[in-house]
Design a protein around this motif. Structure first.
Motif, PDB file in Angstrom:
ATOM      1  N   LEU A 150       0.822  -1.209   0.000  1.00 15.08           N
ATOM      2  CA  LEU A 150       0.000   0.000   0.000  1.00 15.08           C
ATOM      3  C   LEU A 150       0.859   1.263   0.000  1.00 15.08           C
ATOM      4  CD1 LEU A 150      -2.818  -1.118   2.439  1.00 15.08           C
ATOM      5  CD2 LEU A 150      -3.090  -0.524   0.015  1.00 15.08           C
ATOM      6  N   GLU A 151       2.081   1.176   0.475  1.00 19.52           N
ATOM      7  CA  GLU A 151       2.989   2.324   0.483  1.00 19.52           C
ATOM      8  C   GLU A 151       3.576   2.622  -0.893  1.00 19.52           C
ATOM      9  OE1 GLU A 151       5.996   2.080   3.491  1.00 19.52           O
ATOM     10  OE2 GLU A 151       4.539   1.527   5.027  1.00 19.52           O
ATOM     11  N   VAL A 152       3.421   1.729  -1.836  1.00 22.10           N
ATOM     12  CA  VAL A 152       3.983   1.927  -3.178  1.00 22.10           C
ATOM     13  C   VAL A 152       3.126   2.887  -3.991  1.00 22.10           C
ATOM     14  CG1 VAL A 152       4.646   0.750  -5.335  1.00 22.10           C
ATOM     15  CG2 VAL A 152       5.081  -0.323  -3.149  1.00 22.10           C
ATOM     16  N   SER A 153       1.992   3.275  -3.492  1.00 24.96           N
ATOM     17  CA  SER A 153       1.045   4.083  -4.263  1.00 24.96           C
ATOM     18  C   SER A 153       1.639   5.370  -4.821  1.00 24.96           C
ATOM     19  CB  SER A 153      -0.184   4.417  -3.407  1.00 24.96           C
ATOM     20  OG  SER A 153       0.220   5.174  -2.287  1.00 24.96           O
ATOM     21  N   SER A 154       2.714   5.881  -4.227  1.00 26.83           N
ATOM     22  CA  SER A 154       3.302   7.111  -4.736  1.00 26.83           C
ATOM     23  C   SER A 154       4.499   6.842  -5.643  1.00 26.83           C
ATOM     24  CB  SER A 154       3.730   8.009  -3.567  1.00 26.83           C
ATOM     25  OG  SER A 154       4.711   7.340  -2.807  1.00 26.83           O
ATOM     26  N   GLY A 155       4.732   5.594  -6.001  1.00 24.57           N
ATOM     27  CA  GLY A 155       5.886   5.231  -6.822  1.00 24.57           C
ATOM     28  C   GLY A 155       5.639   5.444  -8.300  1.00 24.57           C
ATOM     29  N   PRO A 157       4.724   4.581 -12.277  1.00 20.30           N
ATOM     30  CA  PRO A 157       3.561   3.862 -12.822  1.00 20.30           C
ATOM     31  C   PRO A 157       3.778   2.344 -12.915  1.00 20.30           C
ATOM     32  CG  PRO A 157       3.987   5.835 -14.112  1.00 20.30           C
ATOM     33  CD  PRO A 157       5.127   5.695 -13.139  1.00 20.30           C
ATOM     34  N   VAL A 158       4.975   1.925 -13.272  1.00 23.95           N
ATOM     35  CA  VAL A 158       5.264   0.492 -13.360  1.00 23.95           C
ATOM     36  C   VAL A 158       5.163  -0.142 -11.969  1.00 23.95           C
ATOM     37  CG1 VAL A 158       7.048  -1.226 -13.900  1.00 23.95           C
ATOM     38  CG2 VAL A 158       6.711   0.734 -15.406  1.00 23.95           C
ATOM     39  N   ALA A 159       5.739   0.537 -10.962  1.00 25.53           N
ATOM     40  CA  ALA A 159       5.688   0.024  -9.592  1.00 25.53           C
ATOM     41  C   ALA A 159       4.252   0.009  -9.083  1.00 25.53           C
ATOM     42  CB  ALA A 159       6.573   0.866  -8.674  1.00 25.53           C
ATOM     43  N   GLN A 160       3.482   1.030  -9.405  1.00 30.49           N
ATOM     44  CA  GLN A 160       2.081   1.085  -8.975  1.00 30.49           C
ATOM     45  C   GLN A 160       1.279  -0.053  -9.592  1.00 30.49           C
ATOM     46  OE1 GLN A 160       0.661   4.988  -9.949  1.00 30.49           O
ATOM     47  NE2 GLN A 160       1.744   5.961  -8.257  1.00 30.49           N
ATOM     48  N   THR A 161       1.534  -0.348 -10.855  1.00 29.48           N
ATOM     49  CA  THR A 161       0.833  -1.439 -11.531  1.00 29.48           C
ATOM     50  C   THR A 161       1.177  -2.780 -10.874  1.00 29.48           C
ATOM     51  OG1 THR A 161       0.849  -0.226 -13.611  1.00 29.48           O
ATOM     52  CG2 THR A 161       0.497  -2.598 -13.761  1.00 29.48           C
ATOM     53  N   GLU A 162       2.457  -2.983 -10.612  1.00 29.45           N
ATOM     54  CA  GLU A 162       2.889  -4.231  -9.970  1.00 29.45           C
ATOM     55  C   GLU A 162       2.306  -4.338  -8.563  1.00 29.45           C
ATOM     56  OE1 GLU A 162       4.909  -7.896  -9.599  1.00 29.45           O
ATOM     57  OE2 GLU A 162       4.275  -6.722 -11.316  1.00 29.45           O
ATOM     58  N   ALA A 163       2.328  -3.244  -7.814  1.00 25.64           N
ATOM     59  CA  ALA A 163       1.775  -3.258  -6.455  1.00 25.64           C
ATOM     60  C   ALA A 163       0.270  -3.534  -6.500  1.00 25.64           C
ATOM     61  CB  ALA A 163       2.057  -1.933  -5.758  1.00 25.64           C
ATOM     62  N   SER A 164      -0.430  -2.935  -7.450  1.00 22.15           N
ATOM     63  CA  SER A 164      -1.878  -3.164  -7.571  1.00 22.15           C
ATOM     64  C   SER A 164      -2.183  -4.623  -7.861  1.00 22.15           C
ATOM     65  CB  SER A 164      -2.469  -2.282  -8.668  1.00 22.15           C
ATOM     66  OG  SER A 164      -2.420  -0.935  -8.293  1.00 22.15           O
ATOM     67  N   ARG A 165      -1.406  -5.231  -8.757  1.00 26.86           N
ATOM     68  CA  ARG A 165      -1.594  -6.644  -9.090  1.00 26.86           C
ATOM     69  C   ARG A 165      -1.407  -7.515  -7.840  1.00 26.86           C
ATOM     70  NH1 ARG A 165       1.234 -10.966  -9.948  1.00 26.86           N
ATOM     71  NH2 ARG A 165       3.257  -9.981  -9.697  1.00 26.86           N
ATOM     72  N   MET A 166      -0.349  -7.213  -7.095  1.00 32.76           N
ATOM     73  CA  MET A 166      -0.078  -8.011  -5.889  1.00 32.76           C
ATOM     74  C   MET A 166      -1.102  -7.737  -4.792  1.00 32.76           C
ATOM     75  SD  MET A 166       4.069  -8.285  -5.582  1.00 32.76           S
ATOM     76  CE  MET A 166       4.506  -6.585  -5.907  1.00 32.76           C
ATOM     77  N   LEU A 167      -1.587  -6.503  -4.691  1.00 24.81           N
ATOM     78  CA  LEU A 167      -2.624  -6.187  -3.704  1.00 24.81           C
ATOM     79  C   LEU A 167      -3.908  -6.955  -4.000  1.00 24.81           C
ATOM     80  CD1 LEU A 167      -1.994  -2.393  -3.187  1.00 24.81           C
ATOM     81  CD2 LEU A 167      -2.001  -4.128  -1.380  1.00 24.81           C
ATOM     82  N   ALA A 168      -4.265  -7.040  -5.284  1.00 18.66           N
ATOM     83  CA  ALA A 168      -5.462  -7.800  -5.659  1.00 18.66           C
ATOM     84  C   ALA A 168      -5.316  -9.261  -5.226  1.00 18.66           C
ATOM     85  CB  ALA A 168      -5.695  -7.708  -7.159  1.00 18.66           C
ATOM     86  N   ILE A 169      -4.148  -9.837  -5.469  1.00 13.07           N
ATOM     87  CA  ILE A 169      -3.896 -11.225  -5.060  1.00 13.07           C
ATOM     88  C   ILE A 169      -3.980 -11.353  -3.541  1.00 13.07           C
ATOM     89  CG2 ILE A 169      -2.111 -13.021  -4.916  1.00 13.07           C
ATOM     90  CD1 ILE A 169      -1.140 -11.985  -7.694  1.00 13.07           C
ATOM     91  N   ALA A 170      -3.326 -10.430  -2.826  1.00 15.64           N
ATOM     92  CA  ALA A 170      -3.288 -10.501  -1.368  1.00 15.64           C
ATOM     93  C   ALA A 170      -4.690 -10.399  -0.773  1.00 15.64           C
ATOM     94  CB  ALA A 170      -2.393  -9.398  -0.805  1.00 15.64           C
ATOM     95  N   TYR A 171      -5.494  -9.469  -1.294  1.00 18.17           N
ATOM     96  CA  TYR A 171      -6.853  -9.326  -0.761  1.00 18.17           C
ATOM     97  C   TYR A 171      -7.706 -10.552  -1.072  1.00 18.17           C
ATOM     98  CZ  TYR A 171      -6.297  -4.500   0.812  1.00 18.17           C
ATOM     99  OH  TYR A 171      -5.912  -3.368   1.498  1.00 18.17           O
ATOM    100  N   LEU A 172      -7.475 -11.186  -2.219  1.00 20.16           N
ATOM    101  CA  LEU A 172      -8.217 -12.414  -2.550  1.00 20.16           C
ATOM    102  C   LEU A 172      -7.804 -13.587  -1.657  1.00 20.16           C
ATOM    103  CD1 LEU A 172      -8.332 -12.391  -6.452  1.00 20.16           C
ATOM    104  CD2 LEU A 172     -10.267 -12.212  -4.873  1.00 20.16           C
ATOM    105  N   LYS A 173      -6.544 -13.605  -1.245  1.00 28.75           N
ATOM    106  CA  LYS A 173      -6.022 -14.735  -0.480  1.00 28.75           C
ATOM    107  C   LYS A 173      -6.154 -14.554   1.030  1.00 28.75           C
ATOM    108  CE  LYS A 173      -4.090 -17.072  -3.957  1.00 28.75           C
ATOM    109  NZ  LYS A 173      -3.869 -18.473  -4.142  1.00 28.75           N
ATOM    110  N   GLY A 183     -11.138  -6.131  -5.901  1.00 35.20           N
ATOM    111  CA  GLY A 183     -11.666  -5.538  -7.136  1.00 35.20           C
ATOM    112  C   GLY A 183     -11.128  -4.150  -7.390  1.00 35.20           C
ATOM    113  N   LEU A 184     -10.838  -3.400  -6.366  1.00 39.61           N
ATOM    114  CA  LEU A 184     -10.272  -2.052  -6.542  1.00 39.61           C
ATOM    115  C   LEU A 184      -8.901  -2.097  -7.195  1.00 39.61           C
ATOM    116  CD1 LEU A 184     -11.139  -0.400  -3.102  1.00 39.61           C
ATOM    117  CD2 LEU A 184     -12.168   0.142  -5.325  1.00 39.61           C
ATOM    118  N   TYR A 185      -8.159  -3.163  -6.944  1.00 35.69           N
ATOM    119  CA  TYR A 185      -6.787  -3.251  -7.448  1.00 35.69           C
ATOM    120  C   TYR A 185      -6.647  -4.159  -8.664  1.00 35.69           C
ATOM    121  CZ  TYR A 185      -5.571  -0.815  -3.195  1.00 35.69           C
ATOM    122  OH  TYR A 185      -5.473   0.119  -2.206  1.00 35.69           O
ATOM    123  N   ALA A 186      -7.694  -4.868  -9.034  1.00 33.88           N
ATOM    124  CA  ALA A 186      -7.605  -5.796 -10.163  1.00 33.88           C
ATOM    125  C   ALA A 186      -7.635  -5.067 -11.476  1.00 33.88           C
ATOM    126  CB  ALA A 186      -8.748  -6.791 -10.109  1.00 33.88           C
TER     127      ALA A 186
END
Length: 186
Positions: A150-155, A157-173, A183-186
């Protein structure tokens, strides 16, 4: 009886001499290790350079020698943990050893957590957060992965995309899964 006392004194003297020699030998070894390490130019910068070159084993070797060679500041110690954690992560990415991958990512996460807590290498804060989040996910620690990701949000665009992908996985798991946040991060 005097002969018996003499033997005891002789044995005791030998034991004392052995202990003193052991202590002096250990002190000499530690000092020579420090001198050798400093002569070889082993620095955190050298470890980071080897990491950037993809020489993960050498980066980890240098980083592991640094705490033995000198008293490190918290910042330097954080950098050492970053090198060891990042090298372990990147090596694990290339291994086919599925049964041990989660454990290796967990080991890397422990080092990256220390870097995250002590001090992240200057200019690599985003990398620490992303690698830590990924290692925590890969080792099944989904809840713990949320904070650094969640702290990567200010990084970038590539880092934000990667963080969003991983956040979606983490919230699902997570248990229970948080579908709304995923769904917000997917």
């Amino acid at each position: 009886a005097p002969l018996h006392r003499f033997r005891r004194l002789l044995i005791l003297g030998g034991c004392v001499l052995f202990v003193v020699a052991s202590v002096l030998g250990t002190a000499n070894y530690v000092l020579s290790l420090r001198e050798t390490t400093l002569q070889e130019g082993l620095t955190i910068e050298a470890a980071l350079e080897k990491l950037d070159e993809g020489d993960f084993a050498e980066a980890r070797r240098i980083a592991r020698l640094l705490p033995r060679a000198s008293n490190l500041s918290p910042t330097e110690l954080g950098n050492v943990h970053f090198v060891i954690g990042a090298a372990t992560t990147l090596e694990t990415d290339g291994t086919w050893d599925e049964p041990n991958r989660a454990g290796l990512y967990g080991l890397a996460a422990r080092h990256l957590e220390q870097s995250y807590k002590f001090a992240m290498p200057n200019g690599r804060e985003e990398a620490v957060r992303l690698l830590l989040g990924r290692c925590l996910i890969e080792s099944g620690q989904y809840e713990a992965s949320l904070a650094p990701l969640l702290e990567v949000s200010s990084g970038s665009p590539v880092a934000q995309t990667e963080a969003s992908r991983m956040l979606a996985i983490a919230y699902l798991k997570t248990s229970p899964p948080d579908l709304e946040k995923a769904g917000l991060y997917a």
